[in-house]
Enzyme design. Structure first.
Site, PDB file in Angstrom:
ATOM      1  N   LYS A  82       0.849  -1.197   0.000  1.00 59.46           N
ATOM      2  CA  LYS A  82       0.000   0.000   0.000  1.00 59.46           C
ATOM      3  C   LYS A  82       0.885   1.249   0.000  1.00 59.46           C
ATOM      4  O   LYS A  82       1.932   1.271   0.664  1.00 59.46           O
ATOM      5  CB  LYS A  82      -0.911  -0.035   1.227  1.00 59.46           C
ATOM      6  CG  LYS A  82      -1.972   1.053   1.247  1.00 59.46           C
ATOM      7  CD  LYS A  82      -2.907   0.880   2.443  1.00 59.46           C
ATOM      8  CE  LYS A  82      -3.989   1.936   2.495  1.00 59.46           C
ATOM      9  NZ  LYS A  82      -4.892   1.754   3.645  1.00 59.46           N
ATOM     10  N   SER A 157      -9.680   1.665   2.509  1.00 58.82           N
ATOM     11  CA  SER A 157      -8.841   2.421   1.605  1.00 58.82           C
ATOM     12  C   SER A 157      -7.765   1.583   0.904  1.00 58.82           C
ATOM     13  O   SER A 157      -7.159   2.073  -0.050  1.00 58.82           O
ATOM     14  CB  SER A 157      -8.150   3.554   2.370  1.00 58.82           C
ATOM     15  OG  SER A 157      -7.323   3.034   3.396  1.00 58.82           O
ATOM     16  N   SER A 181      -9.921  -0.503   6.654  1.00 60.21           N
ATOM     17  CA  SER A 181      -9.328  -0.401   5.315  1.00 60.21           C
ATOM     18  C   SER A 181      -8.680  -1.656   4.762  1.00 60.21           C
ATOM     19  O   SER A 181      -8.398  -1.717   3.564  1.00 60.21           O
ATOM     20  CB  SER A 181      -8.312   0.732   5.285  1.00 60.21           C
ATOM     21  OG  SER A 181      -8.988   1.941   5.118  1.00 60.21           O
TER      22      SER A 181
HETATM   23  N1  GLN Z   1     -13.209   4.365   6.093  1.00 63.35           N
HETATM   24  C1  GLN Z   1     -12.533   4.707   7.308  1.00 63.35           C
HETATM   25  C2  GLN Z   1     -12.075   6.145   7.281  1.00 63.35           C
HETATM   26  O1  GLN Z   1     -12.186   6.757   6.253  1.00 63.35           O
HETATM   27  C3  GLN Z   1     -11.378   3.780   7.568  1.00 63.35           C
HETATM   28  C4  GLN Z   1     -10.190   4.063   6.740  1.00 63.35           C
HETATM   29  C5  GLN Z   1      -8.997   3.230   7.104  1.00 63.35           C
HETATM   30  O2  GLN Z   1      -9.112   2.205   7.752  1.00 63.35           O
HETATM   31  N2  GLN Z   1      -7.836   3.719   6.745  1.00 63.35           N
HETATM   32  O3  GLN Z   1     -11.626   6.655   8.254  1.00 63.35           O
END
Ligand code: GLN
Length: 482
Positions: A82, A157, A181
């Site tokens: 990532k 994400s 994510s």
């Molecule tokens: N969707 C969540 C957020 O936007 C989690 C994102 C993540 O785990 N990085 O905060």
């Protein structure tokens, strides 16, 4: 070096992971992976492909094989990373214009570890900007597309990592999970994704979003490859004081143990506000678990419904502070003429996307004098309550179950309001607030779209989650579904 134990040598691990061809010719494998990436270019899973670096590493492994030298446990496996995990000499953008040209001068601890075990890093994957989002739609480089339906979101994400695995470009991938994510895109692309316990894996070199919630974790098509990658990255790191000095178990051995009598509590509230078809699929998966000897019972977690607002307050508060470093001087942007304050405003206005700016504003607000007690402090109290509820249930159950996502992958651009998208995290964020480990495993398809089952375990008990996943995989055959 990671010690897997004499009873479980590399070859037998890989055989179990359905890997018949390793480590015959790693260079050839890299070329095949590059072809796959090219073929699936329209999915937009990668921000940067490092063909040169991958070939060089593969040649090094080949030389080791010829000379009969000892190989690392990930030898020959193709890995995607990532793009918020620092890789020395390899561009790391967080899918943001702010870091479009940022090349780290050091490796994250997890990268040092996978390199030492001879993994081949093929590239950096697309993500929501600074990991803020649930669909990879906030990326400066455009959305990643769902592997099963290119008009739909990949989840996020870590959408790029999940799709890189699903389209077979890579064997394993690293993601990060602050509020879902890893699990969300794993569910949306029918793969396995594990968020480890907070403190199990070093965050050194992970570009922080919300430091009290962030964890790096493994993603793969099957349980054993997921387990193997966890084995390599887990453990204490003196450069991350939140990692715990707890011995890392031999996860592979743990996973192969008998799973009889495992007790799974199904969280009733986790099925509220969930698409009925998705719920049914998840119950079907639970039936399979029952069939193979797990005890399944319904449990209640009344505080779960407060997890989402508490999460967003805490995550935004932490992000507003973490992202202060991107000022165009220390990091990010290009230098512009004029006064420093003007430069700061210009660069932050131009180089942060809309969602990132929204969160910095809201995060600053909830921490400001006069409002802190009403928002931030209250959210921290809710966090404690959620933690306590989980711990109480985990005294009687080895794992807790919910759907990973409340809906099927949506059409790209379909969910327009930020709130609509935040709501998609109702199943995943409570886990991060409590610092617990959780896994998403494939639960089947509705039409062509996949559903994920989420299992939540007690602190530092990743092994039980992986053991359940492995037993379920053997019964359902999900590793052969596509
Ligand atoms: N969707 C969540 C957020 O936007 C989690 C994102 C993540 O785990 N990085 O905060």
């Amino acid at each position: 070096m990671v010690c897997i134990g004499s009873s479980m040598e590399l070859n037998s691990i890989l055989e179990r992971a359905e890997f018949k061809e390793l480590p015959s010719d790693p260079v050839e494998r890299v070329y095949r992976a590059l072809e796959k990436i090219e073929k699936n270019r329209d999915l937009n899973a990668f921000v940067t492909v490092d063909a040169e670096g991958a070939i060089k590493k593969a040649e090094e492994i080949k030389r080791k094989i010829t000379r009969g030298e000892k190989l690392g446990v990930l030898a020959g496996l193709i890995l995607a990373v990532k793009d918020n995990i620092s890789t020395r000499g390899l561009r790391t953008t967080c899918s943001s214009k702010m870091l479009e040209n940022y090349i780290p001068v050091y490796d994250a601890t997890v990268i040092e570890k996978v390199k030492a075990e001879d993994a081949i890093i093929i590239g950096k994957t697309n993500m929501d900007e600074f990991a803020m989002g649930s669909s990879t739609e906030t990326s400066f480089f455009g959305p990643t597309r769902n592997f099963f339906d290119h008009s739909r979101v990949a989840g996020g994400s870590s959408g790029g990592s999940a799709v890189a695995v699903a389209c077979d470009a890579v064997d394993i991938a690293l993601g990060s999970d602050t509020g879902g994510s890893i699990r969300n895109p794993a569910a949306f692309n029918s793969i396995v994704g594990l968020k480890p316990t907070y403190g199990r894996v070093s965050r050194y070199g992970l570009i922080a979003y919300a430091s009290s919630l962030d964890q790096i974790g493994p993603m793969a098509k099957n349980t054993l490859l997921t387990t193997l990658l966890l084995q390599v990255i887990a453990g204490r790191d003196l450069r991350d004081s939140t990692t715990l000095n707890k011995p890392v178990p031999n996860y592979i051995e743990e996973v192969l143990k008998e799973k009889d009598g495992i007790r799974i509590g199904v969280i009733k509230e986790g099925f509220e506000n969930v698409d009925e078809k998705v719920s049914r699929k998840v119950y079907d998966a639970l039936d399979i678990l029952q069939k193979i000897g797990c005890v399944i019972e319904e449990v209640s977690m009344p505080f779960m419904k407060y997890a989402l607002p508490a999460y967003y307050i805490i995550a935004m508060a932490e992000c507003s502070s973490n992202l202060a470093r991107f000022d165009g001087i220390r990091y990010g942007g290009k230098p512009v003429k004029g006064k420093w304050e003007e430069q700061l405003v210009k660069i932050r206005t131009e180089c942060f996307g809309e969602e990132v700016k929204r969160r910095i504003f809201l995060g600053t607000f909830v921490l400001s004098a006069g409002y802190k007690e009403d928002f931030y402090i209250k959210a921290c109290r809710v966090r404690r309550k959620i933690h306590d509820e989980f711990k109480f249930l985990l005294k009687s159950y080895n794992a807790l179950a919910t759907p990973t996502m409340p809906v099927l992958p949506w059409k790209i651009g379909e969910l327009l309001s930020p709130l609509e998208i935040y709501m998609m995290d109702i199943e995943t964020v409570a886990v991060n607030l409590a610092g617990l480990p959780a896994i998403s495993i494939p639960a089947g398809f509705i039409g062509s779209l996949p559903v994920g089952l989420q299992l939540i375990g007690d602190h530092f008990d990743e092994a039980t989650l992986l053991r359940i996943s492995y037993a379920y995989e053997n019964e359902s055959g999900f590793n052969k579904w596509f």
